[in-house]
Write a protein that holds these residues in place. Structure first.
Motif, PDB file in Angstrom:
ATOM      1  N   VAL B  71       0.842  -1.201   0.000  1.00 46.22           N
ATOM      2  CA  VAL B  71       0.000   0.000   0.000  1.00 46.22           C
ATOM      3  C   VAL B  71       0.879   1.255   0.000  1.00 46.22           C
ATOM      4  CG1 VAL B  71      -1.545   1.358   1.460  1.00 46.22           C
ATOM      5  CG2 VAL B  71      -2.044  -1.049   1.030  1.00 46.22           C
ATOM      6  N   SER B  72       1.963   1.209   0.766  1.00 42.41           N
ATOM      7  CA  SER B  72       2.850   2.382   0.800  1.00 42.41           C
ATOM      8  C   SER B  72       3.555   2.557  -0.540  1.00 42.41           C
ATOM      9  CB  SER B  72       3.873   2.257   1.936  1.00 42.41           C
ATOM     10  OG  SER B  72       4.879   1.301   1.617  1.00 42.41           O
ATOM     11  N   LEU B  73       3.929   1.452  -1.163  1.00 48.39           N
ATOM     12  CA  LEU B  73       4.563   1.554  -2.489  1.00 48.39           C
ATOM     13  C   LEU B  73       3.588   2.134  -3.505  1.00 48.39           C
ATOM     14  CD1 LEU B  73       6.831   1.027  -4.516  1.00 48.39           C
ATOM     15  CD2 LEU B  73       6.015  -1.323  -4.731  1.00 48.39           C
ATOM     16  N   ASN B  74       2.312   1.740  -3.349  1.00 49.02           N
ATOM     17  CA  ASN B  74       1.308   2.212  -4.300  1.00 49.02           C
ATOM     18  C   ASN B  74       1.149   3.728  -4.279  1.00 49.02           C
ATOM     19  OD1 ASN B  74      -0.698   1.891  -6.258  1.00 49.02           O
ATOM     20  ND2 ASN B  74      -2.307   1.905  -4.701  1.00 49.02           N
ATOM     21  N   LEU B  75       1.421   4.330  -3.119  1.00 51.41           N
ATOM     22  CA  LEU B  75       1.311   5.793  -3.029  1.00 51.41           C
ATOM     23  C   LEU B  75       2.238   6.460  -4.058  1.00 51.41           C
ATOM     24  CD1 LEU B  75       0.132   8.282  -1.583  1.00 51.41           C
ATOM     25  CD2 LEU B  75       2.038   8.135   0.022  1.00 51.41           C
ATOM     26  N   ILE B  76       3.462   5.942  -4.178  1.00 53.70           N
ATOM     27  CA  ILE B  76       4.362   6.547  -5.170  1.00 53.70           C
ATOM     28  C   ILE B  76       4.198   5.898  -6.539  1.00 53.70           C
ATOM     29  CG2 ILE B  76       6.121   7.549  -3.701  1.00 53.70           C
ATOM     30  CD1 ILE B  76       7.714   4.996  -3.872  1.00 53.70           C
ATOM     31  N   LEU B  77       4.041   4.582  -6.567  1.00 55.36           N
ATOM     32  CA  LEU B  77       3.997   3.890  -7.863  1.00 55.36           C
ATOM     33  C   LEU B  77       2.676   4.131  -8.579  1.00 55.36           C
ATOM     34  CD1 LEU B  77       5.240   0.266  -8.527  1.00 55.36           C
ATOM     35  CD2 LEU B  77       3.218   1.163  -9.619  1.00 55.36           C
ATOM     36  N   GLY B  78       1.580   3.947  -7.866  1.00 53.34           N
ATOM     37  CA  GLY B  78       0.271   4.058  -8.496  1.00 53.34           C
ATOM     38  C   GLY B  78      -0.164   5.506  -8.687  1.00 53.34           C
ATOM     39  N   TYR B  79      -0.114   6.267  -7.610  1.00 49.98           N
ATOM     40  CA  TYR B  79      -0.647   7.626  -7.678  1.00 49.98           C
ATOM     41  C   TYR B  79       0.361   8.608  -8.262  1.00 49.98           C
ATOM     42  CZ  TYR B  79      -4.471   5.811  -4.927  1.00 49.98           C
ATOM     43  OH  TYR B  79      -5.547   5.076  -4.510  1.00 49.98           O
ATOM     44  N   GLY B  80       1.655   8.278  -8.146  1.00 49.37           N
ATOM     45  CA  GLY B  80       2.656   9.217  -8.632  1.00 49.37           C
ATOM     46  C   GLY B  80       3.471   8.725  -9.813  1.00 49.37           C
ATOM     47  N   ARG B  81       3.224   7.468 -10.250  1.00 44.92           N
ATOM     48  CA  ARG B  81       3.998   6.882 -11.337  1.00 44.92           C
ATOM     49  C   ARG B  81       5.508   6.984 -11.084  1.00 44.92           C
ATOM     50  NH1 ARG B  81       0.624   5.498 -13.789  1.00 44.92           N
ATOM     51  NH2 ARG B  81      -0.046   6.448 -15.714  1.00 44.92           N
ATOM     52  N   MET B  82       5.902   6.800  -9.822  1.00 47.91           N
ATOM     53  CA  MET B  82       7.328   6.735  -9.506  1.00 47.91           C
ATOM     54  C   MET B  82       7.613   5.261  -9.232  1.00 47.91           C
ATOM     55  SD  MET B  82       7.630   9.966  -6.895  1.00 47.91           S
ATOM     56  CE  MET B  82       5.924  10.323  -6.487  1.00 47.91           C
ATOM     57  N   ILE B  83       8.147   4.578 -10.243  1.00 48.56           N
ATOM     58  CA  ILE B  83       8.285   3.131 -10.145  1.00 48.56           C
ATOM     59  C   ILE B  83       9.568   2.792  -9.410  1.00 48.56           C
ATOM     60  CG2 ILE B  83       8.297   0.973 -11.442  1.00 48.56           C
ATOM     61  CD1 ILE B  83       6.862   2.521 -13.684  1.00 48.56           C
ATOM     62  N   SER B  84       9.470   2.753  -8.100  1.00 51.37           N
ATOM     63  CA  SER B  84      10.639   2.476  -7.276  1.00 51.37           C
ATOM     64  C   SER B  84      10.917   0.971  -7.238  1.00 51.37           C
ATOM     65  CB  SER B  84      10.415   2.993  -5.854  1.00 51.37           C
ATOM     66  OG  SER B  84      11.386   2.448  -5.006  1.00 51.37           O
ATOM     67  N   PHE B  85      12.133   0.609  -7.598  1.00 54.09           N
ATOM     68  CA  PHE B  85      12.533  -0.792  -7.538  1.00 54.09           C
ATOM     69  C   PHE B  85      13.417  -1.018  -6.321  1.00 54.09           C
ATOM     70  CE2 PHE B  85      11.972  -4.044 -10.961  1.00 54.09           C
ATOM     71  CZ  PHE B  85      12.289  -5.150 -10.195  1.00 54.09           C
ATOM     72  N   GLY B  86      13.229  -0.197  -5.296  1.00 49.24           N
ATOM     73  CA  GLY B  86      14.060  -0.348  -4.111  1.00 49.24           C
ATOM     74  C   GLY B  86      13.261  -0.237  -2.833  1.00 49.24           C
ATOM     75  N   HIS B  87      11.961  -0.504  -2.939  1.00 50.43           N
ATOM     76  CA  HIS B  87      11.109  -0.231  -1.783  1.00 50.43           C
ATOM     77  C   HIS B  87      11.380  -1.184  -0.622  1.00 50.43           C
ATOM     78  CE1 HIS B  87       8.055   2.527  -0.533  1.00 50.43           C
ATOM     79  NE2 HIS B  87       7.276   1.568  -0.078  1.00 50.43           N
ATOM     80  N   ALA B  88      11.886  -2.380  -0.930  1.00 50.48           N
ATOM     81  CA  ALA B  88      12.149  -3.342   0.145  1.00 50.48           C
ATOM     82  C   ALA B  88      13.242  -2.846   1.085  1.00 50.48           C
ATOM     83  CB  ALA B  88      12.525  -4.702  -0.437  1.00 50.48           C
ATOM     84  N   ALA B  89      14.045  -1.882   0.632  1.00 46.42           N
ATOM     85  CA  ALA B  89      15.083  -1.340   1.511  1.00 46.42           C
ATOM     86  C   ALA B  89      14.468  -0.819   2.809  1.00 46.42           C
ATOM     87  CB  ALA B  89      15.834  -0.208   0.804  1.00 46.42           C
ATOM     88  N   TYR B  90      13.267  -0.237   2.682  1.00 47.85           N
ATOM     89  CA  TYR B  90      12.620   0.325   3.877  1.00 47.85           C
ATOM     90  C   TYR B  90      12.143  -0.777   4.805  1.00 47.85           C
ATOM     91  CZ  TYR B  90      12.785   4.401   0.919  1.00 47.85           C
ATOM     92  OH  TYR B  90      13.228   5.397   0.108  1.00 47.85           O
ATOM     93  N   LEU B  91      11.728  -1.918   4.230  1.00 43.02           N
ATOM     94  CA  LEU B  91      11.375  -3.058   5.080  1.00 43.02           C
ATOM     95  C   LEU B  91      12.592  -3.457   5.903  1.00 43.02           C
ATOM     96  CD1 LEU B  91       9.226  -5.471   2.854  1.00 43.02           C
ATOM     97  CD2 LEU B  91       8.491  -4.137   4.835  1.00 43.02           C
ATOM     98  N   GLY B  92      13.757  -3.500   5.232  1.00 41.07           N
ATOM     99  CA  GLY B  92      14.985  -3.869   5.925  1.00 41.07           C
ATOM    100  C   GLY B  92      15.373  -2.853   6.983  1.00 41.07           C
ATOM    101  N   ILE B  93      15.313  -1.582   6.606  1.00 42.03           N
ATOM    102  CA  ILE B  93      15.665  -0.529   7.566  1.00 42.03           C
ATOM    103  C   ILE B  93      14.770  -0.629   8.795  1.00 42.03           C
ATOM    104  CG2 ILE B  93      15.612   1.967   7.970  1.00 42.03           C
ATOM    105  CD1 ILE B  93      16.497   2.298   5.020  1.00 42.03           C
TER     106      ILE B  93
END
Ligand SMILES: Nc1ncnc2c1ncn2[C@@H]1O[C@H](COP(=O)(O)OP(=O)(O)OP(=O)(O)O)[C@@H](O)[C@H]1O
Ligand SMILES: [Mg+2]
Lengths: 255, 337
Positions: B71-93
């Motif tokens: 859901v948090s990724l969707n905020l940037i990917l879906g609503y902002g078309r910012m296709i982040s391929f590094g979102h799992a970094a935040y899970l790790g952090i």
């Protein structure tokens, strides 16, 4: 029409890969005039508008807005000085409704948008000015429709509504009647007539009827240069202009 | 109330199932009544099937946590078309924000979550300054590169286990009211977090800020000509998404009791993207549906074939190619306008 200069353009240059689109253009635009810019295809009119609105940055020269040098100011800051622009090729947000498009225009001028909680589309402070602008261009009935699938004429109306909604003092209109039929185009011209006198308008237009009906002054651009500037009568009479650009059409267009 | 669409029903039923799942599993209600229902008892003993199977609670907890991340990724990917391929970094952090303090015997959950959110936000801010200046494939590559930097940073820190990872013996402590050591409590903390974050995103998306983000997705040049500094708005959006995912990471750290850099591998980021795409971008519940289907399929497929990832990969590619709008559009949401 005031006599003070709202926008001063000095020795402007812009080239694309060695081809000069603007080639040493100097021009003063006066407060509250309708200043038409005409010229053949490829003369550099759209490029000029882009340089003046910050979409592109000029290679050399200076642009002064009310005494302030804005030559290198980023595009997003200029609307806050009171400048707005419509695009020759319709530039709207296709996947939003007509109203949302205009609401965004209102929002742009209504302070910052770092507001995360209240819904924007039910905020009267945004929707009322937006609906007013839509009514002004005759598009209020389509407010709730998605903008993308609307007709070309309606897109042009929306473009203008987005400009009006920001309540600008200096407006750049890049061929507002581009691709319109006779009827729509006549409506557009009378709409622009109603704006005359309340704000400064820089009007790029190919339709000579519209230009001579609206303009207080006209600048003729050829190959990136302003070859003549003056009242419609002066431009009509200018031999250089006739030879360089207007040619035979002139007689039919101006009657 | 408006009558519910098929999509509304699926969402509602899904949420109710998630809300009631532990009740079934823990047999805390008089479920024996259910067992006596002839139409259940006669054919398939659903209750005995579920009860006592801690396994399903574990699965559901993981599902809910990954749903928050999606859901948090969707905020940037879906609503902002910012296709982040590094979102799992935040899970790790977020997970290490639980693990590292715990290593020093700091168990206060508020500190854990505070660190997770603040460090994630800071990481999003600093990397966003760079990657948000790029578009398209470059953006994808740079976000991936930044996440791999974090990955290798944790691999190289021997103190915290390097690539062997770190074992968390004790879960975050939140005083006497919320005891995360109880799996059911942990589950409900995750579930309520998901609901809260869904509500938050809903507000953001409809707010002035959300309008700007979606406007910039549709036509960035026009937004700038209207007077919006789209870069800064995008940056703020990127930071919010990072912070929320960091929060999900802190939950994940509590949940797994073993954390390792593998959690922020780029393939993990890819899985998050698939969840979002699978469920339907720029729809509020889409990523939850996507995460659910992802987890369930993964569970089922891995059960009967060693090379399940192959089928899974093919399935995902088909979804991306042929189901524009994801599951959400099959369920009646009109495809992205
Ligand atoms: N982004 C660009 N890259 C390369 N060349 C460009 C670019 N924009 C404009 N040009 C060139 O600059 C010249 C001026 O173009 P411009 O669009 O400003 O003309 P115009 O007067 O607006 O023409 P029209 O009446 O057809 O709209 C043309 O030769 C055009 O090919
Ligand atoms: Mg042009």
């Amino acid at each position: 029409m005031g006599e003070s200069v709202i926008l001063g353009i000095k020795d402007l240059y812009k080239s694309f890969g060695g081809v000069a689109a603007i080639n040493g253009l100097t021009l003063d635009v006066l407060e509250r005039e309708v200043h038409a810019v005409i010229g053949p295809n490829g003369a550099g009119k759209t490029t000029l508008v882009s340089q003046l609105t910050g979409v592109g940055l000029p290679d050399a020269g200076q642009v002064v807005f009310r005494g302030r040098d804005i030559t290198r100011m980023p595009a997003y800051r200029r609307p806050h000085l009171g400048m707005a622009r419509s695009f020759q090729i319709t530039s709207i947000i296709h996947d939003m409704t007509v109203l949302e498009n205009v609401v965004l225009a209102v929002q742009a001028k209504a302070g910052h948008s770092y507001r995360f909680w209240e819904s924007a589309i039910v905020d009267d402070q945004l929707t009322e000015p937006a609906m007013r602008a839509l009514t002004q261009v005759g598009l209020e009935a389509e407010a709730m429709q998605i903008a993308g699938p609307l007709s070309h004429g309606e897109h042009r109306q929306l473009e203008l509504a987005m400009v009006l909604a920001t309540d600008p003092e200096l407006v750049f209109l890049d061929e507002p009647t581009a691709g319109m039929g006779r009827e729509d185009s006549t409506r557009m011209v009378s709409m622009l007539e109603s704006l005359k006198g309340s704000r400064t308008i820089i009007l790029v237009e190919h339709d000579m009827d519209a230009v001579f009906a609206l303009a207080d002054r006209i600048t003729v651009m050829v190959e990136g240069r302003a070859i003549a500037t003056g009242t419609p009568d002066v431009i009509r009479a200018d031999r250089l202009v006739r030879e360089a650009y207007l040619g035979e059409d002139m007689n039919t267009a101006v009657k | 109330m408006k009558s519910l669409t098929l999509r509304g029903w699926v969402t509602l039923i899904g949420l109710v199932v998630l809300a009631l799942l532990p009740v079934f599993i823990n047999r805390q209600l008089p479920l024996t009544i259910l067992q006596q229902w002839p139409w259940l008892g006669g054919h398939f003993d659903f209750v005995t099937f579920l009860t006592g199977q801690e396994f399903y609670l574990v699965l559901a907890t993981r599902l809910v946590i990954l749903a928050i991340a999606a859901v948090s990724l969707n905020l940037i990917l879906g609503y902002g078309r910012m296709i982040s391929f590094g979102h799992a970094a935040y899970l790790g952090i977020g997970a290490y924000a639980v693990g590292i303090p715990a290593y020093y015997e700091i168990y206060n959950g508020f500190i854990h979550i505070g660190i997770a959110v603040v460090v994630s936000a800071a990481f999003a801010f600093l990397t966003g300054l760079v990657c948000l200046r790029t578009r398209g494939v470059n953006f994808i590559m740079i976000t991936m590169a930044f996440s791999m930097m974090v990955f290798f940073a944790f691999v190289s820190i021997e103190e915290y286990g390097g690539d062997d990872g770190l074992v968390i013996e004790v879960r975050s402590e939140f005083g006497q009211w919320v005891n995360l050591e109880n799996d059911t409590v942990l589950y409900y903390v995750c579930f309520v977090s998901l609901l809260g974050i869904l509500y938050l995103i809903r507000r953001i998306v409809h707010s002035r800020f959300g309008m700007v983000i979606q406007g910039a997705r549709g036509n960035e040049g026009r937004m700038q000509s209207l007077g919006f500094d789209t870069f800064r708005y995008r940056l703020v959006c990127y930071v919010i998404a990072g912070a929320l995912c960091g929060y999900a990471g802190a939950l994940l750290g509590n949940f797994t009791s073993f954390i390792s850099p593998e959690m922020m591998d780029w393939t993990r980021s890819g899985e998050l993207i698939f969840m979002v795409v699978l469920g339907g971008t720029s729809s509020l519940f889409g990523p939850v549906l996507g995460a659910s289907l992802f987890i369930l399929l993964e569970e089922i497929l891995s059960g009967f074939w060693l090379y399940w990832q192959l089928i899974f990969g093919i399935f995902l590619i088909l979804v991306v190619l042929f189901a524009k709008g994801g599951i959400d559009s099959w369920l009646g949401r009109r495809p992205e306008r």
